[in-house]
Every structure is written in structure tokens, then in C-alpha cells.
Design an enzyme around this catalytic site. Structure first.
Site, mmCIF file in Angstrom:
data_model
loop_
_atom_site.group_PDB
_atom_site.id
_atom_site.type_symbol
_atom_site.label_atom_id
_atom_site.label_comp_id
_atom_site.label_asym_id
_atom_site.label_seq_id
_atom_site.Cartn_x
_atom_site.Cartn_y
_atom_site.Cartn_z
ATOM 1 N N GLY A 1 37.425 46.753 43.656
ATOM 2 C CA GLY A 1 38.747 46.791 43.042
ATOM 3 C C GLY A 1 38.923 45.749 41.973
ATOM 4 O O GLY A 1 38.338 45.823 40.902
ATOM 5 N N TRP B 1 41.775 43.327 39.579
ATOM 6 C CA TRP B 1 42.989 43.604 38.809
ATOM 7 C C TRP B 1 42.877 44.897 38.006
ATOM 8 O O TRP B 1 43.789 45.722 37.996
ATOM 9 C CB TRP B 1 43.283 42.426 37.885
ATOM 10 C CG TRP B 1 44.523 42.609 37.066
ATOM 11 C CD1 TRP B 1 44.596 42.926 35.738
ATOM 12 C CD2 TRP B 1 45.881 42.505 37.523
ATOM 13 N NE1 TRP B 1 45.913 43.023 35.342
ATOM 14 C CE2 TRP B 1 46.720 42.768 36.420
ATOM 15 C CE3 TRP B 1 46.462 42.211 38.761
ATOM 16 C CZ2 TRP B 1 48.103 42.743 36.517
ATOM 17 C CZ3 TRP B 1 47.845 42.192 38.852
ATOM 18 C CH2 TRP B 1 48.642 42.451 37.743
ATOM 19 N N GLU C 1 45.113 44.853 44.189
ATOM 20 C CA GLU C 1 46.155 44.063 43.538
ATOM 21 C C GLU C 1 47.208 45.002 42.931
ATOM 22 O O GLU C 1 47.056 45.434 41.809
ATOM 23 C CB GLU C 1 45.534 43.167 42.470
ATOM 24 C CG GLU C 1 44.490 42.192 43.038
ATOM 25 C CD GLU C 1 43.936 41.240 41.991
ATOM 26 O OE1 GLU C 1 44.617 40.998 40.956
ATOM 27 O OE2 GLU C 1 42.832 40.740 42.193
ATOM 28 N N TYR D 1 46.202 30.580 42.759
ATOM 29 C CA TYR D 1 46.082 30.204 41.354
ATOM 30 C C TYR D 1 46.798 31.249 40.509
ATOM 31 O O TYR D 1 47.387 32.182 41.059
ATOM 32 C CB TYR D 1 44.610 30.056 40.942
ATOM 33 C CG TYR D 1 43.669 31.104 41.493
ATOM 34 C CD1 TYR D 1 43.663 32.408 41.000
ATOM 35 C CD2 TYR D 1 42.772 30.791 42.503
ATOM 36 C CE1 TYR D 1 42.797 33.362 41.499
ATOM 37 C CE2 TYR D 1 41.896 31.737 43.019
ATOM 38 C CZ TYR D 1 41.911 33.018 42.511
ATOM 39 O OH TYR D 1 41.051 33.967 43.020
#
Length: 424
Positions: free
Chosen positions: A130, A132, A172, A240
Site C-alpha cells: 500500500g 500513501w 492510509e 511524524y
């Protein structure tokens, strides 16, 4: 003369060494939070890094790493997992690879990572799916029993063909409760498939299952955290990207805490996310603290928490600089003792870059130990320095070395001849 029990242990140990078998993953130690094999020190390795960045698998500091998260595989909306770059993954011939081998053989990063596993028996490899860019098809792939089964079977097939030790799912992000519920079902399907494969071809070995998980409450509050804590070995918390081009002010990228005196500088913080995951039912020992090996830049700003104008250029994309080139010449490194975060600032250019240093990495390891977390994770390997200022190495040393649970070398059902022969 040794007892029969001792003789049996010796025989098992010999078989493990000969066949490339490994001991099962140990249960977490509820006092320290770590697994009996030690702390995780994981790092994402990107297959696109072999191009412009010229970062190859052999460049990994393998002796300091417990898990290499190999990124990324793609997936279709029917759940089929597949390579997004077969040349990088399985075809590229490295200098010691022959063009005259007989049979169906695997090359590319996959072979190189396997060779690293042979030389570093505590380094496990995880197939990361996967990311982003390639998360678009997760909702459809997780929506039915048939597509979930297809995902699990195709992922495990690639895992065993490529000689990996587990699967990392990077969705995501689930957008609502239905998707979050389906995510748990998808992961359970993968867990079941991993266990079925182990029962048939790797008895006694525990293939690991992890996810990359958000640190922003708008995303993690949608997740079924308690259920994830049951089905997963690890949750790699992406602590982050707390700031960037979308921010209203220059801000820390990966601070540990909020700064009440400068909230504009700390729109998010790691400690809140960790506490919320634990309150949500995730065992602390399954949370792996993610850290960035890069900095986020802000232009034309008077300091942290102040307005800015643009993010400027970067090492490979605008506004993002590899840690290994920081701080820039002429910049001063500043420590925010409240938020626990570093940044550099150049008074002349008014450029501010928030990034992690070896000192803050040590502080984060101290923090994760105090919280009983499972270890460290880094994004991503190519941006690190070599030598004593390596963030991966700094973490490994502060952790007391990475998890010593052994990897698996024996894949008798791989479709590749050289993998079945353990690259002998």
C-alpha cells in the site's frame, strides 16, 4: 552424558541451523514492554531508492536492524497484491548475479535482501503493501470475504515466493467505521493465511503481521484499536509529518510533546497519540515508535510557530530534506526543550527545517522504554547518515541492540529455484 531432553534440544537447534528454521516469536515481557527477543529496530526500504538515490539493499546497516519493511507492493480492487516494479523487485541483476543460471530464479532487491538475511539471522524482512500512493484500492479489497481472502492468499504467496518473514499493511487511511471494521477483517484473513502456511511449510515459525498507523487523532480515532491490538504483532506508529506545506505556521515535524507556550509549533505530538492507542486497547509492547530520517522546511519565517511563505525545494521533493544533508551550512541547530524537538534556522535566508538528530533519537528511545513500547521504526533508510551519527544506529545502540528473534531461510514452496535452494 546429556539428558534425553538436552539431546533433543541439541537436535532441534542443529535442524534449525541446517534448514534455516527459526525459533517462534516470543510473547511480550509485560514489565519492560519489549518482546523476549529484544526491541524492534525497524526501517522502511523503498524499492524506488535504488534509482536516483542509488541506495541498494547491501547499503542497509543490517546488523543494527530487526525488521526491513520493503516498500511497496500494490493491490487491485479485487484484493490481488502485486509488484509495482518487477524490475527492481525481482529482475535487476546485481554485480554477482549470473545471466546464465538454469531454471526459474529470482533476482533484484528480493535476492539481495535474502542474502542479507543469511548473513544477519536476526534481520527479518516484511512485505509492505500500500502506502500513501497505493492505498486507493484498500476499501474495495477489504469490503467482502472474497476480496479479503484474495488479498490474504496473494500477499502470502508473494511472501513465501520471495522469502520474507511477514506482511506489513500500510492503509492510509480507513475513512469511516465500516472501513475500519473491514480493516480488522482483512488483517485477520492475512493472519489466518500466514498461520496456515506456517503449519504446512514452516512449523513452529511465527510469520509476523504489522501495520503502519497514523499519529493524527482525526485518523486513528476511526480505527478499532482494541481489535487491531489483538490481531497484530506490531503497530508502527507514524509519529511524524506533524507539519508541512498545509500548516498555518512553521512547526515541529515529530515532537514528543505539546508546547503550551507555543501551540502553533506543536499542532500534534507523539505522546498524545501513544497514550490514545494504549487507552484504545493496544498493548504498549505492540506499539513501535516511528521516527523520520528527514526534515520539513519552511521559508521566510521568523521562527518556530511563526507564519511562513512556502516550503522551498528539497532533496527529492519540495519541502523535504534528507537527514544526511542537515543542518545546512550557515544554519544554527536549536532545541525546544518543552516539545522535545530540534530544528535548524538560518537568520540570513529565514529558512527553518525541523528534523530529528541523534540526541533526540536517544531521547525518544528513552521515552519508548519508559512507556513499555516495542521499539523504534524509521522512514526511510536511504536518507540516513553512515557512521556514529546514523539515526538507525543510534537507536539500535540505545535500545541495546535489535530484537534477536531469528528469521526464516527455508521456503520449500517458493516458485523460484534459487530461493528453494537458499541461494546456495
Amino acid at each position: 552424558m546429556p539428558s534425553l531432553f538436552a539431546q533433543s534440544l541439541a537436535i532441534i537447534a542443529t535442524l534449525q541451523a541446517t534448514l534455516g528454521l527459526a525459533t517462534p516469536v516470543s510473547a511480550p515481557d509485560t514489565v519492560t514492554g519489549k518482546h523476549a527477543g529484544g526491541y524492534v529496530n525497524a526501517v522502511y526500504f523503498t524499492n524506488w531508492g535504488i534509482y536516483g538515490r542509488n541506495y541498494q539493499p547491501a547499503d542497509l546497516p543490517a546488523s543494527q536492524i530487526s525488521h526491513v519493511l520493503y516498500s511497496f507492493l500494490n493491490l487491485s480492487n479485487n484484493g490481488t497484491v502485486y509488484s509495482g516494479d518487477s524490475w527492481a523487485d525481482i529482475d535487476k541483476h546485481y554485480p554477482n548475479d549470473s545471466w546464465n543460471d538454469v531454471g526459474n530464479n529470482v533476482y533484484g532487491c528480493v535476492k539481495q535482501l535474502y542474502l542479507l538475511k543469511k548473513a544477519n539471522r536476526n534481520m527479518k524482512t516484511m512485505l509492505s503493501i500500500g502506502g500513501w500512493t497505493w492505498s486507493t484500492n484498500f476499501p474495495a479489497a477489504a469490503s467482502t470475504a472474497a476480496t479479503r481472502s484474495n488479498f490474504a492468499k496473494s500477499a502470502v504467496t508473494i511472501m513465501k515466493d520471495w522469502g520474507f518473514d511477514g506482511i506489513d499493511v500500510d492503509w492510509e487511511y480507513p475513512a469511516d467505521d465500516a472501513q475500519a471494521a473491514n480493516m480488522v477483517l482483512l488483517l485477520q484473513a492475512v493472519r489466518d493465511e500466514l498461520d496456515a502456511y506456517a503449519a504446512k511449510f514452516a512449523q513452529g515459525y511465527h510469520f509476523q503481521l504489522s501495520i503502519a498507523a497514523p499519529a493524527g487523532p482525526a485518523n486513528y480515532n476511526k480505527l478499532h484499536l482494541g481489535d487491531l491490538g489483538k490481531v497484530l504483532d506490531y503497530i508502527n506508529l507514524m509519529a511524524y509529518d506533524f507539519s508541512g506545506s498545509w500548516s498555518n505556521s512553521s512547526a515541529h515535524n515529530a515532537n514528543l510533546y505539546a508546547n503550551p507556550g507555543n501551540l502553533n509549533a506543536t499542532p500534534f505530538n507523539t505522546d498524545d497519540a501513544v497514550n490514545d492507542y494504549i487507552k484504545g486497547g493496544v498493548p504498549a509492547s505492540k506499539i513501535v515508535l516511528g521516527m523520520p530520517i528527514y526534515g520539513k522546511s519552511f521559508q521566510k519565517t521568523n521562527g518556530i510557530g511563526k507564519p511562513f511563505s512556502g516550503v522551498g525545494d528539497g532533496s527529492w521533493e519540495n519541502g523535504i530534506w534528507d537527514y544526511k544533508v542537515l543542518p545546512k551550512a550557515g544554519a544554527t541547530v536549536i532545541y525546544d526543550d518543552v516539545a522535545k524537538g530540534y530544528y535548524s534556522y538560518d537568520n540570513r535566508t529565514q529558512e527553518l527545517i525541523s528534523y530529528d538528530t541523534p540526541d533526540i533519537t536517544k531521547e525518544k528511545v528513552t521515552y519508548l522504554k519508559s512507556k513499555g513500547l516495542g521499539g523504534s521504526m524509521f522512514w526511510e533508510a536511504s536518507a540516513d547518515r553512515q557512521g556514529p551519527d546514523s539515526l538507525i544506529g543510534t537507536s539500535s545502540n540505545k535500545l541495546g541492540g535489535p530484537d534477536t528473534t531469528e528469521n526464516l531461510l527455508n521456503y520449500p514452496d517458493s516458485k523460484y529455484d534459487n530461493m528453494r535452494k537458499q541461494m546456495a
